[in-house]
Structure formats: structure tokens, C-alpha cells
Design a protein around this motif. Structure first.
Motif, PDB file in Angstrom:
ATOM      1  N   GLU A 179       2.422  24.429  72.064  1.00 63.82           N
ATOM      2  CA  GLU A 179       1.480  25.521  72.309  1.00 63.82           C
ATOM      3  C   GLU A 179       0.046  25.083  72.023  1.00 63.82           C
ATOM      4  O   GLU A 179      -0.881  25.469  72.744  1.00 63.82           O
ATOM      5  CB  GLU A 179       1.848  26.730  71.442  1.00 63.82           C
ATOM      6  CG  GLU A 179       0.955  27.948  71.654  1.00 63.82           C
ATOM      7  CD  GLU A 179       0.992  28.465  73.083  1.00 63.82           C
ATOM      8  OE1 GLU A 179       0.002  29.114  73.497  1.00 63.82           O
ATOM      9  OE2 GLU A 179       1.993  28.236  73.790  1.00 63.82           O
ATOM     10  N   HIS A 207       6.144  33.535  62.845  1.00 61.24           N
ATOM     11  CA  HIS A 207       5.244  34.113  61.862  1.00 61.24           C
ATOM     12  C   HIS A 207       4.058  33.183  61.647  1.00 61.24           C
ATOM     13  O   HIS A 207       4.176  31.962  61.756  1.00 61.24           O
ATOM     14  CB  HIS A 207       5.987  34.332  60.541  1.00 61.24           C
ATOM     15  CG  HIS A 207       5.259  35.254  59.598  1.00 61.24           C
ATOM     16  ND1 HIS A 207       4.292  34.796  58.741  1.00 61.24           N
ATOM     17  CD2 HIS A 207       5.353  36.590  59.401  1.00 61.24           C
ATOM     18  CE1 HIS A 207       3.822  35.819  58.033  1.00 61.24           C
ATOM     19  NE2 HIS A 207       4.450  36.915  58.419  1.00 61.24           N
ATOM     20  N   GLU A 208       2.893  33.757  61.344  1.00 59.63           N
ATOM     21  CA  GLU A 208       1.689  32.950  61.121  1.00 59.63           C
ATOM     22  C   GLU A 208       1.883  31.943  59.992  1.00 59.63           C
ATOM     23  O   GLU A 208       1.351  30.829  60.039  1.00 59.63           O
ATOM     24  CB  GLU A 208       0.495  33.857  60.797  1.00 59.63           C
ATOM     25  CG  GLU A 208      -0.075  34.583  61.996  1.00 59.63           C
ATOM     26  CD  GLU A 208      -1.276  35.424  61.623  1.00 59.63           C
ATOM     27  OE1 GLU A 208      -2.232  34.857  61.049  1.00 59.63           O
ATOM     28  OE2 GLU A 208      -1.260  36.629  61.888  1.00 59.63           O
ATOM     29  N   ALA A 222       1.066  31.735  66.929  1.00 60.11           N
ATOM     30  CA  ALA A 222       2.271  32.399  66.412  1.00 60.11           C
ATOM     31  C   ALA A 222       2.805  33.424  67.406  1.00 60.11           C
ATOM     32  O   ALA A 222       4.013  33.504  67.650  1.00 60.11           O
ATOM     33  CB  ALA A 222       1.961  33.055  65.071  1.00 60.11           C
ATOM     34  N   ASP A 223       1.912  34.230  67.995  1.00 53.38           N
ATOM     35  CA  ASP A 223       2.346  35.245  68.961  1.00 53.38           C
ATOM     36  C   ASP A 223       2.917  34.611  70.219  1.00 53.38           C
ATOM     37  O   ASP A 223       3.890  35.116  70.801  1.00 53.38           O
ATOM     38  CB  ASP A 223       1.172  36.157  69.334  1.00 53.38           C
ATOM     39  CG  ASP A 223       0.741  37.050  68.186  1.00 53.38           C
ATOM     40  OD1 ASP A 223       1.517  37.173  67.204  1.00 53.38           O
ATOM     41  OD2 ASP A 223      -0.369  37.625  68.252  1.00 53.38           O
ATOM     42  N   ALA A 224       2.335  33.509  70.640  1.00 55.67           N
ATOM     43  CA  ALA A 224       2.771  32.863  71.882  1.00 55.67           C
ATOM     44  C   ALA A 224       4.179  32.298  71.766  1.00 55.67           C
ATOM     45  O   ALA A 224       4.920  32.254  72.752  1.00 55.67           O
ATOM     46  CB  ALA A 224       1.789  31.764  72.268  1.00 55.67           C
ATOM     47  N   GLN A 246      -3.048  25.127  74.675  1.00 55.12           N
ATOM     48  CA  GLN A 246      -4.306  25.825  74.391  1.00 55.12           C
ATOM     49  C   GLN A 246      -5.500  24.869  74.428  1.00 55.12           C
ATOM     50  O   GLN A 246      -6.596  25.254  74.843  1.00 55.12           O
ATOM     51  CB  GLN A 246      -4.227  26.491  73.007  1.00 55.12           C
ATOM     52  CG  GLN A 246      -3.188  27.598  72.898  1.00 55.12           C
ATOM     53  CD  GLN A 246      -3.654  28.898  73.528  1.00 55.12           C
ATOM     54  OE1 GLN A 246      -4.808  29.046  73.903  1.00 55.12           O
ATOM     55  NE2 GLN A 246      -2.728  29.841  73.655  1.00 55.12           N
ATOM     56  N   LYS A 289      -2.780  33.140  64.619  1.00 55.05           N
ATOM     57  CA  LYS A 289      -2.096  34.284  65.211  1.00 55.05           C
ATOM     58  C   LYS A 289      -1.839  34.068  66.700  1.00 55.05           C
ATOM     59  O   LYS A 289      -0.779  34.440  67.219  1.00 55.05           O
ATOM     60  CB  LYS A 289      -2.913  35.567  65.002  1.00 55.05           C
ATOM     61  CG  LYS A 289      -2.191  36.843  65.424  1.00 55.05           C
ATOM     62  CD  LYS A 289      -3.015  38.073  65.090  1.00 55.05           C
ATOM     63  CE  LYS A 289      -2.222  39.346  65.350  1.00 55.05           C
ATOM     64  NZ  LYS A 289      -1.731  39.425  66.757  1.00 55.05           N
ATOM     65  N   THR A 290      -2.809  33.466  67.391  1.00 59.85           N
ATOM     66  CA  THR A 290      -2.640  33.228  68.818  1.00 59.85           C
ATOM     67  C   THR A 290      -1.435  32.342  69.089  1.00 59.85           C
ATOM     68  O   THR A 290      -0.608  32.630  69.961  1.00 59.85           O
ATOM     69  CB  THR A 290      -3.905  32.569  69.398  1.00 59.85           C
ATOM     70  OG1 THR A 290      -5.021  33.430  69.194  1.00 59.85           O
ATOM     71  CG2 THR A 290      -3.743  32.305  70.888  1.00 59.85           C
ATOM     72  N   SER A 319       6.376  33.367  69.299  1.00 61.82           N
ATOM     73  CA  SER A 319       7.215  34.337  68.564  1.00 61.82           C
ATOM     74  C   SER A 319       7.614  33.830  67.187  1.00 61.82           C
ATOM     75  O   SER A 319       8.790  33.835  66.809  1.00 61.82           O
ATOM     76  CB  SER A 319       8.463  34.685  69.383  1.00 61.82           C
ATOM     77  OG  SER A 319       8.108  35.212  70.634  1.00 61.82           O
TER      78      SER A 319
END
Length: 495
Positions: A359, A390-391, A384-386, A363, A381-382, A388
Motif C-alpha cells: 500500500e 488497525h493504525e 490502515a483503512d486501505a 501511495q 490511517k490512510t 483493513s
């Protein structure tokens, strides 16, 4: 939080070399664990599995790196779906685990502060090792870099240059190669190096002996034109050709003795003040290479990954012999469970690192292609969200993990940068890119049209960068650029 959960979380934080040390300790402690050494076993990760190929049409599924840590004799899961019910949730629930650990005094969220000393997982042992361990030259220089007035972009360049310093304190890579590798101008590389050469111990970041000595002599106010001439002819001094040296420098015998005395007060290897043991080289945990079609392939450094398996045959034999002894039976059961959990943890660690690294590459594709100027704003966070996760998982993975890229070796956390919002509601801009644009505008201004901070704000907003005047002033000061009033006065004086 169970000991197994602590182990799974903390294994993420370790580099491959630290992981190998820990696994070796487990191999000595647990009789049911053994190192996987297969005859003719391939050495590279690319021979074991197909690395993640990053292309515009890639669906970003992470490859299965189970072969890096599991032998075919292990009856353990070999795909992500096999782990969903009994293992992946360990990482999804890390927020709860961190709170539990903090309540018990473990402070697992601050594990990176402990693991940097190396060693095992016992808190007291790591703390003691931190107190007694000598600080490395790189750590000392990094502390000074963090306290410097350099902006984030320049610190990125500075961190790279710190990695190029050898144990004696000299810069190993030429500044031209650094500029080309990072995609920056030579002027910017030289500007950052000039600041780094003010760090302690005096003389570090020199590119040769003459420069190292000149930095130390300048601090003592002994770098006059005669001394500079002496340093430019050090080869004559090495040959002990004092007659020619005196002729070149235009001095007599007494003067040259004074110069030699000053030279003897300098340290030709300032980095050795941090111990005689050479600093350990940075070993990449991840390889990132460009493919022929323009995409990217990612693989773990299998040469530094430990490979272990559970000896189930030995377990079955010993279990039968110890069936009548409850204590021995419990001990074997504990060893068997610990061994299985360790193998699972190693497998999941490999998958997690690949997911995060993939990821980050997606990016920061611009940086890998074009250099520092194309770093995108990115936070934990970006990522982690991508993927799935945890930060806190992403934070652990990116700390003390290094990636070998076409532009050099970088710690994964270097790719996280702050952002400036877009005034048009589009994609945000990297703070480093905004600073670079401010410098460009000021460098291009005419003597009779010096830009005020308000004018710069207006220009940046017209270009889609939503930035406040005080932020422009802060960035300008960080770039060591005087105010518009001072610049106008200077430009008129030299017009």
C-alpha cells in the motif's frame, strides 16, 4: 492480554535481524521447534513465491508468503482465509490489547522505544540493555537532525545522508549520486550537507580527509588561507616532502611546524568516538523493484527471515513416553502450543509486512519514479483503512523496517508526510511540495517586485493550495528565507 498475543504484536515490531535473534532463543528453549533446512532450498524469496506485482490494474491482493516460515510438513494454514477465524482478529483487536497492556504496565504501544536496544521481549532486560548499550553514531546524528531547523523535506534528505555515513564518520556515497538517487538538485543536496556538517562530533559528513580536517580547524578558527593551501597538498605531507610543501604554501620551517601541530590536534576519524565496533549495516526487510511494464514488485528479504517448523513426530513419540507423568505432559503440551503459535505468528507477520509495504508503494509511486518532490501526503490511517488493519499495526510494521528501492534504502516510516489541503477541493498537497513551491516563487522574484507573505498566499491559492499566511511565514523561516522587507533591501543594495 495473553503471552501469545503479546508475542504476536511484538514480533511485528522487530526487524528481520532482530527476529532471527529471537527465533534462535526460542529454538534453544523449545525442544519441539527446529530450524527448517532443506537440501537445495532456494535462497531468494522470489524463488519461493510470486511477489506482489503492482500495476495500475492490480487488485492489491497480498501474496501468500507462508513458504518463508513454514515447511510443507507443517499442518498449519497456508492462506489468509484459513487464518480469519483464529488469528487475524488478534491484529484487529489491538486497540483493546494495547489498553490492557498499558493497565498492566506493559506499554506495548511504546514497544518501539524498548526494541531499539535489541534483545528479547522481557521488559527489564531490554531496559537494562538500553542503559548500558553505547549510542551509535547514526543515533546521535539522528537526534541532532530531529532538533535541527531543517524542514521535513530536508530532514528526509538528511536521514538518507546519515545512512551513508560510515563508522569513521565519512560520507560514503558521492553527493552527485545522492542527488540523482533522490531526484533533487545538487544545490539542495549541498545545502543540506552544509547543515549536517555542523553536527557533533565535528568533522562528520566529510567526503575526504582534507574536508574532515578543515571542518575541525574552522571550528578552532585555524582555517586561514595558508592552512587551506596545506590541506590541498596533503599528499606532500604524506610523502614527508616538506621542502616542496613549504614552497607551495609560501612558509618557512617554523610555520610549517605550527601547521603540523594544529593538524595533530584534529581527529581524522571523528566517528570512532562512538566505539571501535563498526555500526551494523542497514539490511532491507523488503525489496521493491520496478518491472519492465512500469509496475512494481515487492518481496520480503528471505535471506534474513528465520524458517522454523514444529517437529510433530518427536512430539508424538515423547508424549507417549510421558503420558503417565502429568507434569511432563503439561510441559510438552505448552511447548507444542508455543511452537505452533510462533510459526503462525511468523507467517502472519510476513503477510502483514507485505500488505503494508504494497500500500505504501501504491501511495508513493511518484517518489519511486521521480524523487522527493513527488512525495504524497500520507498518514497511518490512510494505509490502515486501505488494507483493513488497525493504525497501531501499521505503526509497528513501519518502525525499524527498511525497504530497498531503486532510489536507495529507506525506513518505511519515511514515506509518511504531512499535507496541505487543496483550495479547489481536490487532492491534498504534500507539505514538502508546498515548501518547494514557496522557494521557487521567492527565487524568481524581481528586485522591484518582491513578494510579501500575503502575495505568496494568493498565488498558492490560485494554484490550488489552501494555506494560511502564518503557515507561509513558518515555512519561509524554516527555509531560512528573510522577510519581504529584508529581501527588498538586499536586492536594492546589489542591484
Amino acid at each position: 492480554m495473553t503471552p501469545q498475543l503479546q508475542q504476536a504484536i511484538k514480533l511485528l515490531q522487530l526487524s528481520n535481524l532482530e527476529l532471527t535473534e529471537y527465533v534462535e532463543q526460542e529454538l534453544e528453549r523449545n525442544p519441539l521447534l527446529e530450524e527448517a533446512r532443506e537440501e537445495g532450498e532456494p535462497e531468494r524469496a522470489s524463488d519461493d513465491y510470486e511477489p506482489d506485482e503492482i500495476t495500475p490494474d492490480n487488485d492489491w491482493d497480498t501474496p501468500d508468503p507462508a513458504s518463508l516460515t513454514l515447511s510443507e510438513d507443517n499442518a498449519l494454514p497456508t492462506s489468509n482465509s484459513d487464518l480469519d477465524t483464529d488469528y487475524d482478529n488478534v491484529y484487529a483487536d489491538e486497540a483493546v490489547a494495547d489498553k490492557t497492556a498499558t493497565a498492566e504496565g506493559q506499554q506495548s504501544s511504546d514497544w518501539h522505544q524498548v526494541k531499539s536496544a535489541g534483545g528479547g521481549f522481557d521488559g527489564e532486560e531490554d531496559f537494562e540493555s538500553r542503559l548500558t548499550r553505547e549510542q551509535s553514531l547514526q543515533e546521535f546524528l539522528s537526534e541532532q537532525l530531529n532538533m535541527s531547523t531543517l524542514n521535513a523535506r530536508e530532514r528526509f534528505i538528511g536521514a538518507y545522508l546519515i545512512d551513508q555515513v560510515n563508522e569513521a564518520g565519512y560520507l560514503q556515497e558521492s553527493l552527485e549520486d545522492t542527488a540523482e538517487r533522490l531526484g533533487i538538485e545538487m544545490e539542495e543536496a549541498e545545502s543540506v550537507l552544509k547543515v549536517l556538517q555542523t553536527f557533533e562530533p565535528t568533522g562528520v559528513f566529510a567526503r575526504n580527509l582534507a574536508e574532515c580536517l578543515s571542518l575541525q580547524l574552522a571550528e578552532k578558527d585555524r582555517l586561514d588561507p595558508i592552512m587551506q593551501s596545506f590541506l590541498e597538498n596533503l599528499e606532500l605531507f604524506a610523502k614527508r616532502d616538506f621542502t616542496q610543501l613549504m614552497k607551495v604554501c609560501g612558509i618557512d620551517k617554523d610555520d610549517i611546524q605550527c601547521l603540523i601541530d594544529d593538524i595533530k590536534q584534529c581527529d581524522p576519524k571523528p566517528g570512532h568516538a562512538f566505539g571501535d565496533t563498526p555500526s551494523a549495516p542497514v539490511i532491507p526487510d523488503v525489496f521493491i523493484r520496478q518491472k519492465s511494464d512500469g509496475g512494481w514488485a515487492i518481496e520480503l528479504n528471505a535471506e534474513t527471515l528465520p524458517r522454523v517448523l514444529v517437529n510433530t513426530q518427536y512430539y508424538n513419540e515423547v508424549s507417549k513416553a510421558a503420558s503417565a507423568d502429568e507434569k511432563s505432559k503439561n510441559y510438552l503440551s505448552e511447548c507444542f502450543n508455543d511452537a505452533n503459535w510462533l510459526v503462525k505468528s511468523l507467517d502472519q507477520r510476513a503477510r502483514t509486512i507485505l500488505k503494508v509495504a504494497s500500500e505504501i508503494v501504491r501511495q508513493q509511486d511518484g517518489f519511486l519514479m521521480y524523487g522527493v518532490s513527488h512525495l504524497k501526503p500520507l498518514n497511518l490511517k490512510t494505509v490502515a483503512d486501505a488494507i483493513s488493519m488497525h493504525e497501531s499495526t501499521v505503526s509497528r510494521v513501519t518502525s525499524n523496517k527498511y525497504a530497498a528501492t531503486p532510489r536507495g534504502i529507506f525506513e518505511l516510516k519515511y514515506f509518511f508526510t504531512s499535507s496541505i489541503a487543496s483550495s479547489s477541493g481536490g487532492e491534498a498537497h504534500s507539505a514538502e511540495a508546498v515548501r518547494h513551491r514557496i522557494k521557487e516563487l521567492i527565487d524568481a522574484e524581481a528586485p522591484d517586485a518582491v513578494l510579501s507573505d500575503d502575495s505568496i498566499v494568493d498565488i498558492l491559492k490560485s494554484e490550488g493550495m489552501d494555506i494560511a499566511r502564518r503557515t507561509v511565514a513558518k515555512y519561509r523561516e524554516a527555509l531560512r528565507i528573510p522577510s519581504s522587507v529584508q529581501r527588498r533591501r538586499e536586492k536594492k543594495a546589489f542591484a
